[in-house]
Enzyme design. Structure first.
Site, PDB file in Angstrom:
ATOM      1  N   GLY A   1      42.418   9.669 -74.907  1.00 29.51           N
ATOM      2  CA  GLY A   1      42.910   8.651 -75.923  1.00 29.51           C
ATOM      3  C   GLY A   1      44.084   8.885 -76.647  1.00 29.51           C
TER       4      GLY A   1
ATOM      5  CD  GLU B   1      43.324   5.937 -73.077  1.00 34.52           C
ATOM      6  OE1 GLU B   1      42.526   6.510 -73.975  1.00 34.52           O
ATOM      7  OE2 GLU B   1      42.903   5.047 -72.420  1.00 34.52           O
TER       8      GLU B   1
ATOM      9  CB  ALA C   1      37.528   9.261 -77.252  1.00 36.61           C
TER      10      ALA C   1
ATOM     11  CD  GLU D   1      40.450   9.484 -70.195  1.00 31.62           C
ATOM     12  OE1 GLU D   1      41.169   9.908 -69.449  1.00 31.62           O
ATOM     13  OE2 GLU D   1      40.937   9.008 -71.231  1.00 31.62           O
TER      14      GLU D   1
HETATM   15  N1  COA Z   1      36.494  15.643 -78.757  1.00 31.17           N
HETATM   16  C1  COA Z   1      35.786  16.481 -79.460  1.00 31.17           C
HETATM   17  N2  COA Z   1      35.968  17.625 -79.633  1.00 31.17           N
HETATM   18  C2  COA Z   1      37.061  18.260 -79.039  1.00 31.17           C
HETATM   19  C3  COA Z   1      37.796  17.349 -78.116  1.00 31.17           C
HETATM   20  C4  COA Z   1      37.302  16.142 -77.956  1.00 31.17           C
HETATM   21  N3  COA Z   1      37.991  15.380 -76.931  1.00 31.17           N
HETATM   22  N4  COA Z   1      38.573  18.186 -77.638  1.00 31.17           N
HETATM   23  C5  COA Z   1      38.570  19.588 -78.302  1.00 31.17           C
HETATM   24  N5  COA Z   1      37.547  19.432 -79.142  1.00 31.17           N
HETATM   25  C6  COA Z   1      37.132  20.642 -79.894  1.00 31.17           C
HETATM   26  C7  COA Z   1      36.287  21.534 -79.039  1.00 31.17           C
HETATM   27  O1  COA Z   1      35.047  21.025 -78.726  1.00 31.17           O
HETATM   28  C8  COA Z   1      36.435  22.926 -79.923  1.00 31.17           C
HETATM   29  O2  COA Z   1      35.610  22.857 -80.941  1.00 31.17           O
HETATM   30  P1  COA Z   1      34.798  24.014 -81.495  1.00 31.17           P
HETATM   31  O3  COA Z   1      35.710  25.097 -81.832  1.00 31.17           O
HETATM   32  O4  COA Z   1      33.804  23.515 -82.550  1.00 31.17           O
HETATM   33  O5  COA Z   1      34.302  24.707 -80.140  1.00 31.17           O
HETATM   34  C9  COA Z   1      37.713  22.612 -80.621  1.00 31.17           C
HETATM   35  O6  COA Z   1      38.202  21.294 -80.405  1.00 31.17           O
HETATM   36  C10 COA Z   1      38.969  23.367 -79.863  1.00 31.17           C
HETATM   37  O7  COA Z   1      38.942  23.188 -78.583  1.00 31.17           O
HETATM   38  P2  COA Z   1      38.773  24.123 -77.120  1.00 31.17           P
HETATM   39  O8  COA Z   1      38.478  23.338 -75.723  1.00 31.17           O
HETATM   40  O9  COA Z   1      37.921  25.325 -77.732  1.00 31.17           O
HETATM   41  O10 COA Z   1      40.125  24.530 -77.249  1.00 31.17           O
HETATM   42  P3  COA Z   1      40.830  25.165 -75.597  1.00 31.17           P
HETATM   43  O11 COA Z   1      42.343  25.729 -75.866  1.00 31.17           O
HETATM   44  O12 COA Z   1      39.847  25.972 -74.861  1.00 31.17           O
HETATM   45  O13 COA Z   1      41.049  23.896 -74.618  1.00 31.17           O
HETATM   46  C11 COA Z   1      41.538  21.348 -74.292  1.00 31.17           C
HETATM   47  C12 COA Z   1      41.773  22.589 -74.968  1.00 31.17           C
HETATM   48  C13 COA Z   1      42.237  20.275 -74.779  1.00 31.17           C
HETATM   49  C14 COA Z   1      41.830  21.726 -72.735  1.00 31.17           C
HETATM   50  C15 COA Z   1      40.012  21.296 -74.302  1.00 31.17           C
HETATM   51  O14 COA Z   1      39.595  21.114 -75.780  1.00 31.17           O
HETATM   52  C16 COA Z   1      39.484  19.826 -73.555  1.00 31.17           C
HETATM   53  O15 COA Z   1      39.583  20.053 -72.420  1.00 31.17           O
HETATM   54  N6  COA Z   1      39.436  18.771 -74.524  1.00 31.17           N
HETATM   55  C17 COA Z   1      38.749  17.710 -73.767  1.00 31.17           C
HETATM   56  C18 COA Z   1      39.738  16.729 -73.548  1.00 31.17           C
HETATM   57  C19 COA Z   1      39.200  15.429 -72.886  1.00 31.17           C
HETATM   58  O16 COA Z   1      38.581  15.499 -71.917  1.00 31.17           O
HETATM   59  N7  COA Z   1      39.754  14.425 -73.549  1.00 31.17           N
HETATM   60  C20 COA Z   1      39.249  13.037 -73.117  1.00 31.17           C
HETATM   61  C21 COA Z   1      38.146  12.712 -73.824  1.00 31.17           C
HETATM   62  S1  COA Z   1      37.463  11.041 -73.101  1.00 31.17           S
END
Ligand code: COA
Length: 261
Positions: A112, A115, A66, A135
């Site tokens: 999500g 999911e 999400a 999460e």
């Molecule tokens: N919601 C909003 N934005 C997200 C996102 C999410 N769930 N997951 C990634 N993004 C965005 C980042 O904020 C970043 O944006 P920016 O370039 O404007 O800063 C872009 O996507 C790239 O992600 P980034 O974190 O820089 O890549 P990474 O390779 O360092 O890490 C992940 C990749 C997937 C490990 C990391 O993005 C992450 O942990 N995301 C969240 C996952 C999560 O917790 N999901 C459950 C949500 S309830």
């Protein structure tokens, strides 16, 4: 309808839905979820579509969950619960669609995203992907069915391990525990998904819908209820023109032509 957060493409009798916010790793914001809901409704109503593929734009993500940037605008518990219910309803619609939906998991399937993949009927994963329910690392819990569908797919212990640790697992590990159904080289993912979708779309549509529904009903309820549902569906499917065609085609040693009735 024109979409801004997803792409919907038709390839003969297949639909390919691509989550299209690669700059945010295809995070599922409200607008995307509303568009996905509309696209699924349109698929349900389109008699020419036999199966669908769901995938993510770009090489990095199927969906990274999400959209976390929208979380701070949910001020109350009831609003957050409503957010969860709305998302669950979209995923339920995919699960109940009377046509097969294949998740082609091309990159991160987290929160999500995982999911959403679990609401699809079959999960093909590229060998490079990572999946998980992170999460807990935000101090929250899965809200689009993760605690429920994950448990049904991988069992109680493994579901707890994944949701409580928030760990990301590889495609191979996901295959081992039953979270995905097949792992393929990343370069072959879409072609494999298309081959499978074409095969499933070539089957008798009424029977396809009945099988999907009977397995869903059985997986969610008791064996007795599932068996009763199966028998009722067996009766309904037996009453179709496609059953007559399928049996006659076998006896006449030819390929059947399905009418979908
Ligand atoms: N919601 C909003 N934005 C997200 C996102 C999410 N769930 N997951 C990634 N993004 C965005 C980042 O904020 C970043 O944006 P920016 O370039 O404007 O800063 C872009 O996507 C790239 O992600 P980034 O974190 O820089 O890549 P990474 O390779 O360092 O890490 C992940 C990749 C997937 C490990 C990391 O993005 C992450 O942990 N995301 C969240 C996952 C999560 O917790 N999901 C459950 C949500 S309830």
């Amino acid at each position: 309808m024109t979409y801004e957060n997803i792409l919907v493409e038709r390839k003969e009798n297949l639909a390919v839905i691509t989550l299209n916010r690669p700059q945010a790793l295809n995070a599922l914001n409200r607008a995307l979820m509303a568009e996905l809901d509309a696209a699924i409704e349109a698929l349900a109503a389109d008699g020419d579509i036999g199966a669908a593929i769901l995938t993510g734009a770009g090489e990095r993500a199927f969906a990274a969950g999400a959209d976390i940037t929208e979380f701070n605008s949910m001020p109350s518990a009831s609003e957050a619960a409503r957010f969860s219910l709305l998302g669950q309803a979209v995923l339920d619609k995919i699960e109940r669609l009377p046509k097969p939906v294949i998740a082609a998991i091309n990159g991160f399937a987290l929160g999500g995203g995982c999911e959403l993949a679990m609401a699809c009927d079959v999960r093909l994963a590229a060998d490079t992907v990572l999946l998980g329910q992170p999460e807990i690392n935000l101090g929250i819990i899965p809200g689009y069915g993760g605690t429920q569908r994950l448990t049904r797919l991988v069992g109680k212990g493994m579901a707890k391990l994944l949701c409580l640790s928030g760990d990301q697992i590889t495609a191979e590990e996901a295959l081992r525990i039953g979270l995905v159904d097949k792992v393929v080289p990343a370069a072959d993912l879409l072609a494999e998904a298309e081959t499978l979708a074409t095969k499933l779309a070539s089957k008798a549509p009424v029977a396809v819908a009945a099988i999907k529904q009977a397995i869903n009903v059985g997986a969610d309820g008791t064996l007795a209820d599932g068996l009763a549902f199966e028998a009722a569906q067996f009766g309904l499917v037996f009453d179709t023109e496609d059953r007559v065609e399928g049996v006659n085609a076998f006896l006449e040693k030819r390929r059947p032509t399905w009418q979908g009735k």
